[in-house]
Design a protein around this motif. Structure first.
Motif, PDB file in Angstrom:
ATOM      1  N   VAL A   1      22.372 -93.226  -9.596  1.00  0.00           N
ATOM      2  CA  VAL A   1      22.055 -91.976 -10.300  1.00  0.00           C
ATOM      3  C   VAL A   1      20.660 -91.525  -9.897  1.00  0.00           C
ATOM      4  O   VAL A   1      19.742 -92.348  -9.761  1.00  0.00           O
ATOM      5  CB  VAL A   1      22.126 -92.174 -11.833  1.00  0.00           C
ATOM      6  CG1 VAL A   1      21.757 -90.877 -12.556  1.00  0.00           C
ATOM      7  CG2 VAL A   1      23.521 -92.628 -12.237  1.00  0.00           C
ATOM      8  N   ALA A   2      20.475 -90.220  -9.710  1.00  0.00           N
ATOM      9  CA  ALA A   2      19.169 -89.674  -9.329  1.00  0.00           C
ATOM     10  C   ALA A   2      18.165 -89.837 -10.458  1.00  0.00           C
ATOM     11  O   ALA A   2      18.508 -89.819 -11.638  1.00  0.00           O
ATOM     12  CB  ALA A   2      19.307 -88.197  -8.966  1.00  0.00           C
TER      13      ALA A   2
ATOM     14  N   ALA B   1      22.881 -75.587  -5.594  1.00  0.00           N
ATOM     15  CA  ALA B   1      23.739 -76.763  -5.745  1.00  0.00           C
ATOM     16  C   ALA B   1      22.918 -78.008  -6.090  1.00  0.00           C
ATOM     17  O   ALA B   1      23.353 -78.853  -6.884  1.00  0.00           O
ATOM     18  CB  ALA B   1      24.515 -76.993  -4.447  1.00  0.00           C
ATOM     19  N   VAL B   2      21.733 -78.126  -5.502  1.00  0.00           N
ATOM     20  CA  VAL B   2      20.853 -79.263  -5.818  1.00  0.00           C
ATOM     21  C   VAL B   2      20.471 -79.242  -7.296  1.00  0.00           C
ATOM     22  O   VAL B   2      20.498 -80.279  -7.977  1.00  0.00           O
ATOM     23  CB  VAL B   2      19.587 -79.235  -4.940  1.00  0.00           C
ATOM     24  CG1 VAL B   2      18.567 -80.258  -5.432  1.00  0.00           C
ATOM     25  CG2 VAL B   2      19.948 -79.511  -3.490  1.00  0.00           C
ATOM     26  N   ILE B   3      20.122 -78.061  -7.799  1.00  0.00           N
ATOM     27  CA  ILE B   3      19.764 -77.930  -9.216  1.00  0.00           C
ATOM     28  C   ILE B   3      20.933 -78.344 -10.097  1.00  0.00           C
ATOM     29  O   ILE B   3      20.786 -79.117 -11.065  1.00  0.00           O
ATOM     30  CB  ILE B   3      19.329 -76.489  -9.533  1.00  0.00           C
ATOM     31  CG1 ILE B   3      18.006 -76.164  -8.818  1.00  0.00           C
ATOM     32  CG2 ILE B   3      19.169 -76.287 -11.041  1.00  0.00           C
ATOM     33  CD1 ILE B   3      17.590 -74.717  -8.933  1.00  0.00           C
ATOM     34  N   ALA B   4      22.123 -77.838  -9.767  1.00  0.00           N
ATOM     35  CA  ALA B   4      23.313 -78.173 -10.560  1.00  0.00           C
ATOM     36  C   ALA B   4      23.593 -79.677 -10.511  1.00  0.00           C
ATOM     37  O   ALA B   4      23.918 -80.298 -11.548  1.00  0.00           O
ATOM     38  CB  ALA B   4      24.521 -77.385 -10.030  1.00  0.00           C
TER      39      ALA B   4
ATOM     40  N   ASP C   1      23.827 -84.737 -13.193  1.00  0.00           N
ATOM     41  CA  ASP C   1      23.531 -86.157 -13.077  1.00  0.00           C
ATOM     42  C   ASP C   1      22.680 -86.631 -14.265  1.00  0.00           C
ATOM     43  O   ASP C   1      22.860 -87.741 -14.775  1.00  0.00           O
ATOM     44  CB  ASP C   1      22.784 -86.419 -11.759  1.00  0.00           C
ATOM     45  CG  ASP C   1      23.281 -87.665 -11.052  1.00  0.00           C
ATOM     46  OD1 ASP C   1      24.493 -87.923 -11.096  1.00  0.00           O
ATOM     47  OD2 ASP C   1      22.440 -88.383 -10.455  1.00  0.00           O
ATOM     48  N   ALA C   2      21.740 -85.763 -14.688  1.00  0.00           N
ATOM     49  CA  ALA C   2      20.878 -86.108 -15.819  1.00  0.00           C
ATOM     50  C   ALA C   2      21.671 -86.225 -17.120  1.00  0.00           C
ATOM     51  O   ALA C   2      21.271 -86.951 -18.037  1.00  0.00           O
ATOM     52  CB  ALA C   2      19.778 -85.055 -15.976  1.00  0.00           C
ATOM     53  N   TRP C   3      22.781 -85.516 -17.188  1.00  0.00           N
ATOM     54  CA  TRP C   3      23.639 -85.604 -18.377  1.00  0.00           C
ATOM     55  C   TRP C   3      24.484 -86.875 -18.391  1.00  0.00           C
ATOM     56  O   TRP C   3      25.237 -87.120 -19.331  1.00  0.00           O
ATOM     57  CB  TRP C   3      24.566 -84.397 -18.435  1.00  0.00           C
ATOM     58  CG  TRP C   3      23.857 -83.119 -18.793  1.00  0.00           C
ATOM     59  CD1 TRP C   3      22.621 -82.986 -19.323  1.00  0.00           C
ATOM     60  CD2 TRP C   3      24.362 -81.782 -18.633  1.00  0.00           C
ATOM     61  NE1 TRP C   3      22.298 -81.686 -19.516  1.00  0.00           N
ATOM     62  CE2 TRP C   3      23.363 -80.896 -19.095  1.00  0.00           C
ATOM     63  CE3 TRP C   3      25.543 -81.244 -18.140  1.00  0.00           C
ATOM     64  CZ2 TRP C   3      23.516 -79.522 -19.083  1.00  0.00           C
ATOM     65  CZ3 TRP C   3      25.707 -79.875 -18.132  1.00  0.00           C
ATOM     66  CH2 TRP C   3      24.702 -79.017 -18.592  1.00  0.00           C
TER      67      TRP C   3
ATOM     68  N   GLY D   1      28.545 -89.481 -10.150  1.00  0.00           N
ATOM     69  CA  GLY D   1      29.212 -88.935  -8.972  1.00  0.00           C
ATOM     70  C   GLY D   1      28.919 -87.473  -8.686  1.00  0.00           C
ATOM     71  O   GLY D   1      29.320 -86.958  -7.637  1.00  0.00           O
ATOM     72  N   ALA D   2      28.242 -86.771  -9.612  1.00  0.00           N
ATOM     73  CA  ALA D   2      27.990 -85.337  -9.404  1.00  0.00           C
ATOM     74  C   ALA D   2      27.094 -85.095  -8.194  1.00  0.00           C
ATOM     75  O   ALA D   2      27.349 -84.201  -7.382  1.00  0.00           O
ATOM     76  CB  ALA D   2      27.361 -84.736 -10.656  1.00  0.00           C
TER      77      ALA D   2
END
Length: 302
Positions: A106-107, A159-162, A167-169, A173-174
């Motif tokens: 995860v980021a 797309a990076v922002i999304a 991922d933060a949620w 895999g997002a």
């Protein structure tokens, strides 16, 4: 026009340098594969923009003994080089995204990546608007190819922002999924960028509407009886046209010369940056043209 294209290429290089530095920092902070993909794209943007700058400079060189038609196709070669670079980067991003998807990492620190992506969107939007202005003024195929992948950067940064938000949620895999989507988008952009360059290298005819407009301007000259074997092509920011015209056999060489000179001036005013070659035939002695793209008798119909 050449200076305008050169300034646009320099603006691309400066933008790529700024965004590359910001994204490198964000990629280290977040560990996001989507951000890594965006960083790779910016690094390639810099490389491609440097090639574009070189291509624009080379294309602007005047004709010489070995290149009688000038160096305009250098822009198309630079554009094709960009296509190869973009395609290779997209495949590398695709492999990295699949590896990240399999590992399930995860980021981290998504706020850093989001902030950098917002800055990147603002800078890229300003650059692409300037490039659009330059393309309208110069018709540069190299700047056009440059603009295509910078335009794709707008979607890429969104797309990076999304990816970082999702991922933060805690949705696993997002980030790699968005990385895969970005890779395919880059491949699509590479394919689009190749079309205009290949058309120039293959000497593709002008669009039919532009050809018709050219014939319409020529038809205004009352001395012309017909026009046929019209051939057109583009090279960099210059166009090349050649065709045959029929005139009265009783005209002297001087009279025919004056008509051709007036016609060339008339056409060059309507189509600036065009090199024109005209062959004169006596009316009634024109062989049936073999060229399927003939414009025979169009002038008679106007």
């Amino acid at each position: 026009m050449t200076n305008l294209a050169r300034r646009a290429a320099i603006a691309s290089v400066c933008s790529a340098l700024l965004l590359g530095a910001l994204k490198a920092w964000a990629a280290v902070q977040t560990g996001s594969v989507a951000m890594l993909a965006s960083l790779a794209d910016s690094a390639l943007d810099l490389f491609a923009s440097l090639v574009t700058l070189g291509g624009v400079h080379w294309a602007a060189q005047p004709a010489d003994e070995n290149h009688r038609f000038g160096h305009g196709k250098a822009e198309a070669l630079a554009a094709l080089f960009q296509v190869v670079v973009i395609a290779v980067s997209a495949l590398a991003i695709l492999v990295r995204a699949i590896q990240r998807f399999q590992s399930g990492d995860v980021a981290a620190a998504p706020e850093s990546g989001i902030a950098v992506s917002l800055v990147a969107i603002a800078v890229t939007l300003a650059l692409t608007r300037y490039q659009a202005h330059v393309i309208r003024q110069t018709g540069s195929v190299a700047i056009g190819a440059d603009r295509i992948h910078y335009t794709s950067d707008l979607l890429l940064n969104a797309a990076v922002i999304a990816a970082l938000v999702i991922d933060a949620w805690g949705v696993r895999g997002a980030d790699p999924v968005f990385g895969i989507a970005i890779a395919f988008w880059l491949l699509f952009g590479a394919w689009r960028a190749s079309e205009a360059a290949i058309d120039q290298l293959m000497d593709k005819e002008w669009p039919e509407a532009k050809r018709a407009a050219f014939v319409e301007v020529a038809a205004r000259n009352p001395a012309l009886k017909s026009l046929h074997d019209l051939r057109t092509r583009s090279s960099g920011n210059r166009d090349f046209v050649q065709f045959h015209i029929a005139m009265r056999p009783s005209m002297t060489i001087l009279e025919a010369h004056d008509v051709v000179e007036a016609l060339e001036k008339q056409l060059c005013e309507a189509f600036p940056g065009t090199e024109i070659l005209i062959h004169v035939d006596p009316e009634g002695h024109v062989d049936e043209p073999d060229n399927p793209m003939t414009e025979a008798n169009l002038l008679k119909d106007n």
